[in-house]
Design a protein around this motif. Structure first.
Motif, PDB file in Angstrom:
ATOM      1  N   ALA A   1       0.888  -1.189  -0.118  1.00  0.00           N
ATOM      2  CA  ALA A   1       0.000  -0.160   0.172  1.00  0.00           C
ATOM      3  C   ALA A   1       0.758   1.245  -0.090  1.00  0.00           C
ATOM      4  O   ALA A   1       2.027   1.103   0.584  1.00  0.00           O
ATOM      5  N   SER A   2       0.506   2.183  -0.679  1.00  0.00           N
ATOM      6  CA  SER A   2       1.277   3.456  -0.706  1.00  0.00           C
ATOM      7  C   SER A   2       0.545   4.627  -0.017  1.00  0.00           C
ATOM      8  O   SER A   2      -0.708   4.453   0.086  1.00  0.00           O
ATOM      9  N   ASP A   3       1.135   5.594   0.547  1.00  0.00           N
ATOM     10  CA  ASP A   3       0.547   6.730   1.297  1.00  0.00           C
ATOM     11  C   ASP A   3      -0.245   7.557   0.252  1.00  0.00           C
ATOM     12  O   ASP A   3      -1.095   8.291   0.724  1.00  0.00           O
ATOM     13  N   ASP A   4       0.201   7.363  -0.945  1.00  0.00           N
ATOM     14  CA  ASP A   4      -0.424   8.148  -1.866  1.00  0.00           C
ATOM     15  C   ASP A   4      -1.490   7.010  -2.698  1.00  0.00           C
ATOM     16  O   ASP A   4      -1.196   6.184  -3.466  1.00  0.00           O
ATOM     17  N   PRO A   5      -2.817   7.698  -2.797  1.00  0.00           N
ATOM     18  CA  PRO A   5      -3.789   6.605  -3.466  1.00  0.00           C
ATOM     19  C   PRO A   5      -3.700   6.539  -4.918  1.00  0.00           C
ATOM     20  O   PRO A   5      -4.418   5.610  -5.242  1.00  0.00           O
ATOM     21  N   SER A   6      -3.035   7.767  -5.519  1.00  0.00           N
ATOM     22  CA  SER A   6      -2.930   7.177  -6.757  1.00  0.00           C
ATOM     23  C   SER A   6      -1.488   6.718  -7.303  1.00  0.00           C
ATOM     24  O   SER A   6      -1.438   6.436  -8.471  1.00  0.00           O
ATOM     25  N   VAL A   7      -0.935   6.282  -6.317  1.00  0.00           N
ATOM     26  CA  VAL A   7       0.402   5.359  -6.631  1.00  0.00           C
ATOM     27  C   VAL A   7       0.314   3.634  -6.132  1.00  0.00           C
ATOM     28  O   VAL A   7      -0.203   3.781  -4.955  1.00  0.00           O
ATOM     29  N   LEU A   8       1.059   2.940  -6.982  1.00  0.00           N
ATOM     30  CA  LEU A   8       0.998   1.690  -6.450  1.00  0.00           C
ATOM     31  C   LEU A   8       2.508   1.411  -6.184  1.00  0.00           C
ATOM     32  O   LEU A   8       3.152   2.065  -6.803  1.00  0.00           O
ATOM     33  N   GLU A   9       2.944   0.665  -5.385  1.00  0.00           N
ATOM     34  CA  GLU A   9       4.222   0.388  -4.828  1.00  0.00           C
ATOM     35  C   GLU A   9       4.411  -1.216  -4.967  1.00  0.00           C
ATOM     36  O   GLU A   9       3.654  -2.090  -4.483  1.00  0.00           O
ATOM     37  N   ALA A  10       5.547  -1.588  -5.252  1.00  0.00           N
ATOM     38  CA  ALA A  10       5.896  -3.140  -5.004  1.00  0.00           C
ATOM     39  C   ALA A  10       7.457  -3.116  -4.459  1.00  0.00           C
ATOM     40  O   ALA A  10       8.266  -2.161  -5.040  1.00  0.00           O
ATOM     41  N   THR A  11       7.925  -4.024  -3.857  1.00  0.00           N
ATOM     42  CA  THR A  11       9.208  -4.128  -3.476  1.00  0.00           C
ATOM     43  C   THR A  11       9.748  -5.655  -3.961  1.00  0.00           C
ATOM     44  O   THR A  11       9.068  -6.767  -3.731  1.00  0.00           O
ATOM     45  N   LEU A  12      10.840  -5.484  -4.808  1.00  0.00           N
ATOM     46  CA  LEU A  12      11.348  -6.698  -5.479  1.00  0.00           C
ATOM     47  C   LEU A  12      12.644  -6.924  -4.447  1.00  0.00           C
ATOM     48  O   LEU A  12      13.579  -5.993  -4.093  1.00  0.00           O
ATOM     49  N   GLN A  13      12.760  -8.205  -3.949  1.00  0.00           N
ATOM     50  CA  GLN A  13      14.076  -8.657  -3.133  1.00  0.00           C
ATOM     51  C   GLN A  13      14.863  -9.429  -4.361  1.00  0.00           C
ATOM     52  O   GLN A  13      14.265 -10.320  -4.899  1.00  0.00           O
ATOM     53  N   LEU A  14      16.266  -9.209  -3.990  1.00  0.00           N
ATOM     54  CA  LEU A  14      17.059 -10.067  -4.782  1.00  0.00           C
ATOM     55  C   LEU A  14      18.350 -10.433  -3.568  1.00  0.00           C
ATOM     56  O   LEU A  14      18.608  -9.725  -2.645  1.00  0.00           O
TER      57      LEU A  14
END
Length: 150
Positions: A117-130
């Motif tokens: 979830a993003s603090d900004d409702p107009s933005v989506l976030e993902a976290t890629l782990q390597l």
């Protein structure tokens, strides 16, 4: 000279930044806004163990925060579904990780991702782990020299 940790993270930034429409930065760098896709690369941690009498075998953990605008979900490619759009961005990042060989015999593995979830409702976030398996000389974390003899 920068440590091999920093060199590896910088290589990942360069790979992501080369994507059309993407801006990639190292965490802690200049604040970037107003871009279609933002990727922030962070060094999350590292473990080491002696490999032999000259080198450490290291496991570096990296995270890539990917931010995309919900409004950029494509009607044809994503069915205007922003979650499908974010999945497409993650897949694009995954492809670039393995598009070219890495310098210094690094072995890069993608260990997963999360959609956040993003603090900004107009933005989506993902976290890629390597994780990145690499080696450096005992006496210098900046150098990978497998033929080195002290």
């Amino acid at each position: 000279m920068a440590s091999l940790r920093d060199q590896i993270a910088t290589e990942l930034v360069a790979r992501l930044d080369a994507l059309t429409g993407w801006k990639a930065v190292l965490r802690g760098g200049e604040e970037v806004t107003n871009v279609a896709v933002l990727a922030i690369v962070a060094i999350l941690g590292e473990s080491k163990r002696p490999r032999d009498s000259l080198m450490y075998a290291c496991t570096l953990t990296l995270g890539v925060l990917i931010r995309g605008r919900r409004e950029d979900a494509d009607p044809t490619l994503d069915g205007e579904n922003p979650v499908r759009y974010m999945d497409r961005l993650v897949a694009t990042a995954e492809r670039v990780v393995h598009a070219d060989p890495w310098p210094n015999d690094e072995v890069v593995s993608i260990t997963g991702h999360t959609v956040d979830a993003s603090d900004d409702p107009s933005v989506l976030e993902a976290t890629l782990q390597l994780t990145v398996e690499y080696r450096h000389n005992f006496d210098d974390p900046d150098v990978y020299a497998p033929g080195y003899v002290p």
